[in-house]
Design a protein around this motif. Structure first.
Motif, short mmCIF file in Angstrom:
data_model
loop_
_atom_site.label_atom_id
_atom_site.label_comp_id
_atom_site.label_asym_id
_atom_site.label_seq_id
_atom_site.Cartn_x
_atom_site.Cartn_y
_atom_site.Cartn_z
N LEU A 22 66.98 43.01 43.82
CA LEU A 22 66.50 42.28 42.64
C LEU A 22 65.95 43.22 41.57
CD1 LEU A 22 64.78 39.18 44.29
CD2 LEU A 22 66.99 39.27 43.12
N LYS A 23 65.65 44.44 41.94
CA LYS A 23 65.16 45.41 40.95
C LYS A 23 66.24 45.73 39.93
CE LYS A 23 62.66 49.72 40.51
NZ LYS A 23 62.00 50.80 41.21
N ASP A 24 67.50 45.72 40.36
CA ASP A 24 68.62 46.00 39.47
C ASP A 24 69.73 44.97 39.71
OD1 ASP A 24 70.40 47.13 37.72
OD2 ASP A 24 70.51 49.07 38.73
N PRO A 25 69.50 43.73 39.27
CA PRO A 25 70.44 42.65 39.60
C PRO A 25 71.84 42.85 39.02
CG PRO A 25 68.81 41.89 38.01
CD PRO A 25 68.38 43.26 38.47
N PRO A 30 77.15 41.81 40.75
CA PRO A 30 78.11 41.77 39.64
C PRO A 30 78.83 40.43 39.51
CG PRO A 30 78.96 43.13 41.43
CD PRO A 30 77.53 42.79 41.77
N GLU A 31 78.92 39.67 40.61
CA GLU A 31 79.61 38.37 40.57
C GLU A 31 78.91 37.41 39.61
OE1 GLU A 31 77.78 39.25 43.47
OE2 GLU A 31 79.35 40.55 44.22
N GLY A 36 74.87 35.61 33.61
CA GLY A 36 73.65 36.27 33.14
C GLY A 36 72.55 36.24 34.19
N PHE A 37 71.48 36.94 33.89
CA PHE A 37 70.39 37.08 34.85
C PHE A 37 69.05 36.62 34.29
CE2 PHE A 37 73.64 40.16 36.02
CZ PHE A 37 73.79 39.88 37.37
N GLY A 38 69.08 35.88 33.19
CA GLY A 38 67.83 35.42 32.57
C GLY A 38 66.94 34.64 33.51
N ALA A 39 67.54 33.79 34.33
CA ALA A 39 66.76 32.98 35.28
C ALA A 39 66.53 33.72 36.59
CB ALA A 39 67.48 31.66 35.56
N GLY A 40 67.24 34.83 36.79
CA GLY A 40 67.16 35.56 38.06
C GLY A 40 68.52 35.54 38.74
N VAL A 41 68.49 35.73 40.05
CA VAL A 41 69.72 35.76 40.85
C VAL A 41 69.77 34.50 41.72
CG1 VAL A 41 70.98 37.01 42.64
CG2 VAL A 41 69.74 38.29 40.88
N CYS A 42 70.92 33.87 41.73
CA CYS A 42 71.11 32.65 42.51
C CYS A 42 70.92 32.95 44.00
CB CYS A 42 72.50 32.10 42.26
SG CYS A 42 72.86 30.58 43.18
N VAL A 43 70.21 32.07 44.68
CA VAL A 43 69.94 32.28 46.10
C VAL A 43 71.23 32.43 46.91
CG1 VAL A 43 69.75 29.83 46.72
CG2 VAL A 43 68.50 31.52 48.04
N GLY A 44 72.29 31.77 46.49
CA GLY A 44 73.57 31.88 47.18
C GLY A 44 74.13 33.29 47.10
N GLN A 45 73.94 33.96 45.96
CA GLN A 45 74.39 35.35 45.81
C GLN A 45 73.59 36.27 46.74
OE1 GLN A 45 76.88 36.49 43.93
NE2 GLN A 45 77.37 34.53 42.99
N ILE A 46 72.29 36.03 46.83
CA ILE A 46 71.44 36.83 47.71
C ILE A 46 71.86 36.63 49.16
CG2 ILE A 46 69.07 37.20 48.52
CD1 ILE A 46 68.16 36.23 45.68
N GLN A 47 72.10 35.40 49.52
CA GLN A 47 72.49 35.07 50.90
C GLN A 47 73.82 35.73 51.26
OE1 GLN A 47 74.66 31.81 51.96
NE2 GLN A 47 74.69 32.82 53.92
N GLN A 48 74.76 35.68 50.34
CA GLN A 48 76.07 36.27 50.58
C GLN A 48 75.96 37.78 50.77
OE1 GLN A 48 78.88 35.40 47.47
NE2 GLN A 48 80.63 36.03 48.68
N LYS A 49 75.18 38.44 49.92
CA LYS A 49 75.04 39.90 50.00
C LYS A 49 74.28 40.30 51.26
CE LYS A 49 73.81 43.91 47.23
NZ LYS A 49 75.11 44.53 47.01
N ALA A 50 73.28 39.50 51.65
CA ALA A 50 72.46 39.82 52.82
C ALA A 50 73.23 39.61 54.12
CB ALA A 50 71.19 38.98 52.83
N GLY A 51 74.20 38.70 54.10
CA GLY A 51 74.95 38.40 55.32
C GLY A 51 74.12 37.68 56.36
N LEU A 52 73.10 36.99 55.90
CA LEU A 52 72.22 36.22 56.79
C LEU A 52 72.44 34.73 56.52
CD1 LEU A 52 69.00 38.34 56.14
CD2 LEU A 52 70.44 38.43 58.19
N THR A 53 71.92 33.89 57.40
CA THR A 53 72.07 32.46 57.20
C THR A 53 71.26 32.02 55.99
OG1 THR A 53 70.18 31.87 58.57
CG2 THR A 53 72.32 32.07 59.69
N TRP A 78 70.60 24.61 41.67
CA TRP A 78 70.49 25.99 42.10
C TRP A 78 69.08 26.53 41.90
CZ3 TRP A 78 74.72 26.47 44.65
CH2 TRP A 78 75.89 25.87 44.20
N THR A 79 68.68 27.44 42.77
CA THR A 79 67.41 28.14 42.63
C THR A 79 67.69 29.61 42.41
OG1 THR A 79 66.35 26.56 44.12
CG2 THR A 79 65.15 28.59 43.68
N TYR A 80 67.03 30.17 41.42
CA TYR A 80 67.21 31.57 41.05
C TYR A 80 65.91 32.33 41.30
CZ TYR A 80 71.45 30.07 38.71
OH TYR A 80 72.70 29.56 38.45
#
Length: 99
Positions: A22-25, A30-31, A36-53, A78-80
């Motif tokens: 999240l320091k460099d979203p 990149p997906e 844009g990143f004004g609201a932050g990063v979508c939780v789904g993107q974080i979940q996909q990158k983390a490879g966790l449930t 969505w939650t960002y």
């Protein structure tokens, strides 16, 4: 600033990795570039990158939010999430001056 809550939140490798991402979203999610990143990063993107449930990532983000290290914003269904940079500044001061 609850020091114990912050250090507990930082004591997990996956949560630390989420904070680093999240320091460099723009670089780490990149997906989402087009939206844009004004609201932050979508939780789904974080979940996909983390490879966790989804439930594990949600719990980790909740812990980070309770510690004040991330902020969330709801947009439709969505939650960002984004880092709370003011909390990191305060933490830096705490470590430099008190610990």
């Amino acid at each position: 600033m609850d020091q114990l809550e912050i250090f507990k939140a930082l004591s997990n490798k996956s949560r630390l990795q989420i904070l680093q991402w999240l320091k460099d979203p723009e670089l780490n999610f990149p997906e989402q570039q087009e939206a844009g990143f004004g609201a932050g990063v979508c939780v789904g993107q974080i979940q996909q990158k983390a490879g966790l449930t989804q439930s594990t990532v949600s719990e980790y983000l909740s812990i980070l939010q309770r510690a004040g290290l991330v902020e969330s914003k709801r947009v439709g269904q969505w939650t960002y999430y984004k880092r709370n940079e003011a909390a990191f500044s305060a933490l830096t001061q705490l470590i430099a001056n008190e610990l």
